[in-house]
Design a protein around this motif. Structure first.
Motif, PDB file in Angstrom:
ATOM      1  N   GLU A   1      79.834  13.905 -34.299  1.00 43.58           N
ATOM      2  CA  GLU A   1      78.453  14.398 -34.278  1.00 43.58           C
ATOM      3  C   GLU A   1      77.866  14.318 -32.871  1.00 43.58           C
ATOM      4  O   GLU A   1      77.154  15.230 -32.442  1.00 43.58           O
ATOM      5  N   GLU A   2      78.189  13.256 -32.125  1.00 42.48           N
ATOM      6  CA  GLU A   2      77.727  13.143 -30.740  1.00 42.48           C
ATOM      7  C   GLU A   2      78.299  14.286 -29.892  1.00 42.48           C
ATOM      8  O   GLU A   2      77.583  14.919 -29.108  1.00 42.48           O
TER       9      GLU A   2
ATOM     10  N   HIS B   1      76.694  17.659 -30.923  1.00 40.34           N
ATOM     11  CA  HIS B   1      75.330  17.722 -30.398  1.00 40.34           C
ATOM     12  C   HIS B   1      75.360  18.048 -28.902  1.00 40.34           C
ATOM     13  O   HIS B   1      74.595  18.896 -28.427  1.00 40.34           O
TER      14      HIS B   1
ATOM     15  N   GLY C   1      73.982  21.569 -27.554  1.00 38.15           N
ATOM     16  CA  GLY C   1      72.861  21.474 -26.619  1.00 38.15           C
ATOM     17  C   GLY C   1      73.163  22.219 -25.328  1.00 38.15           C
ATOM     18  O   GLY C   1      72.303  22.901 -24.769  1.00 38.15           O
TER      19      GLY C   1
END
Length: 167
Positions: free
Chosen positions: A25-26, A29, A33
């Motif tokens: 998930e990091e 993201h 982004g």
């Protein structure tokens, strides 16, 4: 029924999120982004967006930075050597390209890197400078450090001046 590209992406994203770890998930993201930043014009190239690369270029020196995240980790969870080479090339090549006359650009012809240390800190910083400025070739050098000043690598590169391709 054949799915559209957007539907394929939505299915892929749903599958990834269903089976994701915190690290997945990091990374997702971070990458999404960066893509959003590219769409908003913050970055011109996808590689810069994916790495969240920022740079400052003065007439005789440059500084390029990227955050250290799992996106750039190797198997021992430190920045991958190829990423260190990429940030060094960006610092030296970006400076070299800004030094040539209008209508011209540069391409990397050689790059040499000596790796000195690893880091688990927060940021990679590459600082480029000129060794030689010729009409057809430029020679550069670069120090790569983390934000604490720990020297991670040194690099040298040669660049060849070419006519800029029409866009």
């Amino acid at each position: 029924m054949v799915l559209s590209s957007k539907e394929q992406i939505e299915d892929l994203l749903a599958d990834i999120l269903q089976n994701s770890s915190e690290e997945d998930e990091e990374v997702l993201h971070h990458l999404l982004g960066g893509l959003r930043d590219k769409q908003q014009g913050i970055h011109r190239r996808y590689i810069n967006a994916a790495l969240h690369m920022v740079g400052e270029f003065k007439p005789e020196e440059s500084e390029v930075r990227i955050p250290i995240t799992p996106v750039i980790h190797n198997t021992i969870k430190v920045p991958h050597g190829g990423i260190i080479a990429t940030i060094a090339d960006a610092a030296m090549g970006g400076l070299a390209s800004r030094s040539v006359p209008e209508g011209f650009n540069v391409v990397t012809t050689t790059i040499n890197i000596s790796y000195i240390a690893t880091t688990t800190n927060k940021e990679l910083i590459a600082r480029g400078r000129f060794v030689h400025k010729g009409r057809q070739t430029l020679v550069m050098e670069c120090d790569i450090e983390d934000e604490t000043g720990r020297k991670l690598a040194i690099a040298t590169a040669s660049f060849f001046v070419i006519k800029r391709r029409p866009s």
